[in-house]
Scaffold this motif. Structure first.
Motif, PDB file in Angstrom:
ATOM      1  N   SER A   1       3.192   3.959  -8.651  1.00 20.60           N
ATOM      2  CA  SER A   1       2.339   5.050  -8.152  1.00 20.60           C
ATOM      3  C   SER A   1       1.928   4.828  -6.695  1.00 20.60           C
ATOM      4  O   SER A   1       0.755   4.957  -6.327  1.00 20.60           O
ATOM      5  N   LEU A   2       2.920   4.509  -5.861  1.00 22.09           N
ATOM      6  CA  LEU A   2       2.687   4.276  -4.433  1.00 22.09           C
ATOM      7  C   LEU A   2       3.143   5.468  -3.608  1.00 22.09           C
ATOM      8  O   LEU A   2       4.116   6.146  -3.964  1.00 22.09           O
ATOM      9  N   PRO A   3       2.479   5.735  -2.481  1.00 22.14           N
ATOM     10  CA  PRO A   3       2.966   6.775  -1.575  1.00 22.14           C
ATOM     11  C   PRO A   3       4.346   6.387  -1.029  1.00 22.14           C
ATOM     12  O   PRO A   3       4.595   5.216  -0.728  1.00 22.14           O
ATOM     13  N   LEU A   4       5.220   7.372  -0.902  1.00 20.34           N
ATOM     14  CA  LEU A   4       6.575   7.152  -0.389  1.00 20.34           C
ATOM     15  C   LEU A   4       6.788   8.034   0.830  1.00 20.34           C
ATOM     16  O   LEU A   4       6.550   9.240   0.783  1.00 20.34           O
ATOM     17  N   ARG A   5       7.269   7.417   1.910  1.00 22.00           N
ATOM     18  CA  ARG A   5       7.582   8.151   3.139  1.00 22.00           C
ATOM     19  C   ARG A   5       9.046   7.935   3.491  1.00 22.00           C
ATOM     20  O   ARG A   5       9.531   6.807   3.514  1.00 22.00           O
ATOM     21  N   THR A   6       9.758   9.012   3.755  1.00 25.43           N
ATOM     22  CA  THR A   6      11.139   8.933   4.201  1.00 25.43           C
ATOM     23  C   THR A   6      11.177   9.057   5.716  1.00 25.43           C
ATOM     24  O   THR A   6      10.619   9.998   6.280  1.00 25.43           O
ATOM     25  N   GLU A   7      11.850   8.092   6.381  1.00 24.45           N
ATOM     26  CA  GLU A   7      11.902   8.059   7.839  1.00 24.45           C
ATOM     27  C   GLU A   7      13.369   8.014   8.289  1.00 24.45           C
ATOM     28  O   GLU A   7      14.002   6.952   8.272  1.00 24.45           O
ATOM     29  N   PRO A   8      13.930   9.179   8.676  1.00 24.24           N
ATOM     30  CA  PRO A   8      15.345   9.225   9.077  1.00 24.24           C
ATOM     31  C   PRO A   8      15.682   8.326  10.262  1.00 24.24           C
ATOM     32  O   PRO A   8      16.835   7.909  10.405  1.00 24.24           O
ATOM     33  N   ARG A   9      14.719   8.006  11.104  1.00 23.35           N
ATOM     34  CA  ARG A   9      14.998   7.150  12.265  1.00 23.35           C
ATOM     35  C   ARG A   9      15.340   5.713  11.861  1.00 23.35           C
ATOM     36  O   ARG A   9      15.854   4.944  12.690  1.00 23.35           O
ATOM     37  N   LEU A  10      15.084   5.359  10.599  1.00 23.04           N
ATOM     38  CA  LEU A  10      15.424   4.029  10.113  1.00 23.04           C
ATOM     39  C   LEU A  10      16.837   3.963   9.532  1.00 23.04           C
ATOM     40  O   LEU A  10      17.248   2.932   8.994  1.00 23.04           O
ATOM     41  N   MET A  11      17.589   5.035   9.660  1.00 25.10           N
ATOM     42  CA  MET A  11      18.969   5.059   9.202  1.00 25.10           C
ATOM     43  C   MET A  11      19.802   3.995   9.933  1.00 25.10           C
ATOM     44  O   MET A  11      19.476   3.594  11.044  1.00 25.10           O
ATOM     45  N   GLU A  12      20.884   3.543   9.288  1.00 19.51           N
ATOM     46  CA  GLU A  12      21.766   2.547   9.894  1.00 19.51           C
ATOM     47  C   GLU A  12      22.398   3.085  11.183  1.00 19.51           C
ATOM     48  O   GLU A  12      22.477   4.300  11.392  1.00 19.51           O
TER      49      GLU A  12
ATOM     50  N   LEU B   1       3.064  -2.799   4.137  1.00 21.89           N
ATOM     51  CA  LEU B   1       4.138  -1.829   3.944  1.00 21.89           C
ATOM     52  C   LEU B   1       5.391  -2.507   3.411  1.00 21.89           C
ATOM     53  O   LEU B   1       5.705  -3.640   3.781  1.00 21.89           O
ATOM     54  N   LEU B   2       6.127  -1.784   2.582  1.00 21.49           N
ATOM     55  CA  LEU B   2       7.498  -2.151   2.239  1.00 21.49           C
ATOM     56  C   LEU B   2       8.407  -1.147   2.920  1.00 21.49           C
ATOM     57  O   LEU B   2       8.283   0.061   2.689  1.00 21.49           O
ATOM     58  N   VAL B   3       9.320  -1.637   3.756  1.00 23.42           N
ATOM     59  CA  VAL B   3      10.279  -0.779   4.443  1.00 23.42           C
ATOM     60  C   VAL B   3      11.666  -1.094   3.897  1.00 23.42           C
ATOM     61  O   VAL B   3      12.152  -2.225   4.019  1.00 23.42           O
ATOM     62  N   VAL B   4      12.292  -0.100   3.263  1.00 25.67           N
ATOM     63  CA  VAL B   4      13.607  -0.274   2.657  1.00 25.67           C
ATOM     64  C   VAL B   4      14.660   0.281   3.617  1.00 25.67           C
ATOM     65  O   VAL B   4      14.609   1.457   3.989  1.00 25.67           O
ATOM     66  N   GLY B   5      15.588  -0.572   4.027  1.00 25.49           N
ATOM     67  CA  GLY B   5      16.530  -0.124   5.043  1.00 25.49           C
ATOM     68  C   GLY B   5      17.821  -0.914   5.054  1.00 25.49           C
ATOM     69  O   GLY B   5      18.297  -1.382   4.014  1.00 25.49           O
TER      70      GLY B   5
ATOM     71  N   ASP C   1       0.819  -1.213   0.000  1.00 25.38           N
ATOM     72  CA  ASP C   1       0.000   0.000   0.000  1.00 25.38           C
ATOM     73  C   ASP C   1       0.850   1.258   0.000  1.00 25.38           C
ATOM     74  O   ASP C   1       0.404   2.317  -0.454  1.00 25.38           O
ATOM     75  N   ARG C   2       2.062   1.151   0.537  1.00 24.10           N
ATOM     76  CA  ARG C   2       2.978   2.295   0.560  1.00 24.10           C
ATOM     77  C   ARG C   2       4.387   1.789   0.817  1.00 24.10           C
ATOM     78  O   ARG C   2       4.584   0.642   1.263  1.00 24.10           O
TER      79      ARG C   2
END
Length: 205
Positions: A73-84, A147-151, A51-52
């Motif tokens: 065409s998916l919503p994209l959210r950037t989350e700095p707290r998921l940084m390495e 959700l797909l979380v890329v990290g 979904d995002r």
């Protein structure tokens, strides 16, 4: 009438190979290599069950996440707290270089990372606080979604440790491959969460 439970599904995708090869990269913002791009594109192929997309702010994650979000065409959210995790003075250096300098220091970190933080690095407790805080916010804000979380490897280890209730000191025992995918389902009912690890290092179907 009984309240229905809500199931949230999260796929965790580690970035592919970055430019510069294998090293304690931490928060150095190296881009993906050509191989890294290929690894990530092959990992998701034409699948799009999400979904995002949520991504770390570092470009080895964010650049691919943006491409994938635009393609579907998916919503994209950037989350700095998921940084390495920040490795301090070890950032940019390989294990071989560190072992040549002081072999015992590296072994102490591997065997007891809680009490052997690299010089100037983020502690595991600090890393735990920011990653699990981001994780719980995602579950609350996007309940019932896929959700797909890329990290990063460290981020994925920390989330798995949290979900499986592992000791913090054991998180580095988890292997997370480049462009590897992990799926977690979280069933929520009347304020209670029941997380389940569906697969780790598996493939999308």
């Amino acid at each position: 009438m009984a309240e229905k439970s809500v199931v949230t599904t999260v796929d965790l995708l580690r970035h592919g190979e970055p430019v510069g090869g294998k090293r304690y990269r931490g928060q150095i913002d190296d881009p993906l290599s050509e191989l890294g791009w290929r690894q990530m594109r092959e990992a998701v192929a034409d699948h799009c069950p999400w979904d995002r997309i949520v991504t770390s702010s570092l470009c080895r994650c964010h650049d691919f996440a943006r491409e994938l979000a635009e393609r579907h065409s998916l919503p994209l959210r950037t989350e700095p707290r998921l940084m390495e995790i920040g490795f301090g003075e070890w950032e940019g250096r390989s294990a071989e270089e560190l072992m040549a300098e002081d072999q015992q220091r590296l072994f102490r970190f591997w065997s007891d990372p809680l009490n052997n933080t690299p010089p100037g690095a983020e502690t595991l407790h600090e890393f735990e606080q920011r990653v699990t805080g981001a994780w719980e916010d995602l579950l609350q804000q996007h309940a019932g979604e896929h959700l797909l979380v890329v990290g990063h490897a460290g981020m994925i280890r920390m989330i798995l440790r949290h979900v499986l209730d592992m000791p913090l000191s054991s998180m580095f025992r988890l292997r997370v491959d480049l462009a590897g995918i992990t799926r977690i389902e979280i069933e929520s009912h009347q304020g209670q969460q029941l997380p389940r690890l569906i697969f780790h290092g598996g493939q999308l179907k």
